[in-house]
Design a protein around this motif. Sequence first.
Motif, PDB file in Angstrom:
ATOM      1  N   SER A 182       0.862  -1.176   0.000  1.00  0.00           N
ATOM      2  CA  SER A 182       0.000   0.000   0.000  1.00  0.00           C
ATOM      3  C   SER A 182       0.901   1.230   0.000  1.00  0.00           C
ATOM      4  CB  SER A 182      -0.905  -0.004   1.232  1.00  0.00           C
ATOM      5  OG  SER A 182      -1.866  -1.037   1.141  1.00  0.00           O
ATOM      6  N   SER A 183       0.539   2.220  -0.816  1.00  0.00           N
ATOM      7  CA  SER A 183       1.385   3.404  -0.957  1.00  0.00           C
ATOM      8  C   SER A 183       0.565   4.673  -0.738  1.00  0.00           C
ATOM      9  CB  SER A 183       2.012   3.438  -2.356  1.00  0.00           C
ATOM     10  OG  SER A 183       2.677   4.680  -2.577  1.00  0.00           O
ATOM     11  N   GLU A 184       1.175   5.653  -0.071  1.00  0.00           N
ATOM     12  CA  GLU A 184       0.544   6.954   0.113  1.00  0.00           C
ATOM     13  C   GLU A 184       0.745   7.849  -1.107  1.00  0.00           C
ATOM     14  OE1 GLU A 184       1.808   8.639   3.787  1.00  0.00           O
ATOM     15  OE2 GLU A 184       0.885   7.048   5.001  1.00  0.00           O
ATOM     16  N   SER A 185       1.518   7.391  -2.081  1.00  0.00           N
ATOM     17  CA  SER A 185       1.660   8.117  -3.349  1.00  0.00           C
ATOM     18  C   SER A 185       0.475   7.740  -4.230  1.00  0.00           C
ATOM     19  CB  SER A 185       2.982   7.736  -4.034  1.00  0.00           C
ATOM     20  OG  SER A 185       3.110   8.417  -5.271  1.00  0.00           O
ATOM     21  N   LYS A 186      -0.682   8.340  -3.904  1.00  0.00           N
ATOM     22  CA  LYS A 186      -1.938   7.914  -4.492  1.00  0.00           C
ATOM     23  C   LYS A 186      -2.412   8.926  -5.522  1.00  0.00           C
ATOM     24  CE  LYS A 186      -3.500  10.991  -1.385  1.00  0.00           C
ATOM     25  NZ  LYS A 186      -2.587  11.865  -0.637  1.00  0.00           N
ATOM     26  N   HIS A 187      -3.417   8.506  -6.310  1.00  0.00           N
ATOM     27  CA  HIS A 187      -4.085   9.420  -7.233  1.00  0.00           C
ATOM     28  C   HIS A 187      -5.317  10.020  -6.571  1.00  0.00           C
ATOM     29  CE1 HIS A 187      -6.929  10.404 -10.588  1.00  0.00           C
ATOM     30  NE2 HIS A 187      -5.836  10.971 -11.059  1.00  0.00           N
ATOM     31  N   ASN A 188      -6.024   9.204  -5.782  1.00  0.00           N
ATOM     32  CA  ASN A 188      -7.218   9.639  -5.060  1.00  0.00           C
ATOM     33  C   ASN A 188      -7.251   8.945  -3.710  1.00  0.00           C
ATOM     34  OD1 ASN A 188      -9.035  11.627  -5.969  1.00  0.00           O
ATOM     35  ND2 ASN A 188      -9.664  10.331  -7.682  1.00  0.00           N
ATOM     36  N   GLY A 189      -8.085   9.432  -2.802  1.00  0.00           N
ATOM     37  CA  GLY A 189      -8.234   8.779  -1.517  1.00  0.00           C
ATOM     38  C   GLY A 189      -6.988   8.882  -0.672  1.00  0.00           C
ATOM     39  N   LYS A 190      -6.739   7.828   0.119  1.00  0.00           N
ATOM     40  CA  LYS A 190      -5.589   7.829   1.019  1.00  0.00           C
ATOM     41  C   LYS A 190      -4.454   6.932   0.548  1.00  0.00           C
ATOM     42  CE  LYS A 190      -8.380   8.786   5.154  1.00  0.00           C
ATOM     43  NZ  LYS A 190      -8.755   8.300   6.509  1.00  0.00           N
TER      44      LYS A 190
END
Length: 384
Positions: A182-190
């Motif tokens: 899981s990565s915080e380098s997201k497009h949307n959300g968290k």
Amino acid sequence: MFLKSYKIFTILLILIVSTTAFSQTTKEVSREWVAFTQEIDVKTDKKVKFKLRANLKTVGIKSNSAATLYAWVKNKTEESGFSESVQDSVLKNPQWTPYEIQGYFDEAAEKLTFGAWVVSDGEFYFDDFELFFQKEDGNYEPVTIANSGFEEKVMDDTVPGWQQDVDKEENIIKVKGYTFHSSESKHNGKLALMILGNGVKNNPASNINTEEGFTPQIGTLVSMLNNLSNRVERVVKGLDIRQTDHLLDEKANRIGALIMHLAAAEVYYQVYTFENRAFNKEEKEKWEIGLDLGDKAREEFKGKPITYYLDIYKEVRKKTIEELKKRNDEWLEGSWPGSTMNNHFAWFHVMEHQSSHLGQILMLKKRIPEEENDIKLPEDKVDQ
């Protein structure tokens, strides 16, 4: 389950999002790609259009690093359904980029599989999967996708709601060099999904390289020869005697005879290119039936396991490799007395010949009937 009957087209869609439960067994394999998917059962009596969307980002390391969005329709018949993929690579844009696949399924469809795969080393990011089916009025209606934005965290290398690689027994396949995060380098959300490829190994079966211990061109030739022979062996190695001996029709050749033919043809070119001569009497007696095939081969090559033919085939190849190791690239340009081809073309032709018969073997293998349907009564019992 989603069920709706349209007034005009009377389209029936039954959607079941796959939530496959994995067994505890994990198998580790080496290859250049890894995938994650969801699968939906689809049933309809009319053509239905769909759209699949997602955002991808690839921070690649190698020239072939890429992330690919795909959708594939499996039909109930042998006829292929819709299939398409779109690719995001370091050579294009390592920023978040939206991708869309527009496809369809019809009355022949059984399942819609969608997801993504990645190739080679790098960081591969995915977010915001969306799926839409077209309604009778032309508008598109969203279809629920499990964990579409990857807000449910990856646990123990497993992506909630998505099916990762499994074998036929549903054992988890772990591909060396790949981990899921899981990565915080997201497009949307968290959160977004990130697949890390680190030290991914090339698959020798899909790469032509220069084999060590040979001059450059001969080393490449050996790599190609072995690639083809490995494919031939892989296709036939599990056959039993009934399958090995199956005769499609009175003019066809048995698969066992074809393996013998490949070995005989390779020996033929060994003699010509390595020794600059034709078969002697002893060699002619040993190899001529396999080389010529026909009625004599149909009578001669039966009743033996596939290992019998493969052992001969592999022994012939062993000698080819031993002899090529004694020669250099200059030898490839030479010819034997009376020849209109050089040695390089002769061994190219050996590969061409094996490739041609591999296709024939694949066709024959598909035409082998099930065992219970392969029983033929003696002619004197047919009318009883």
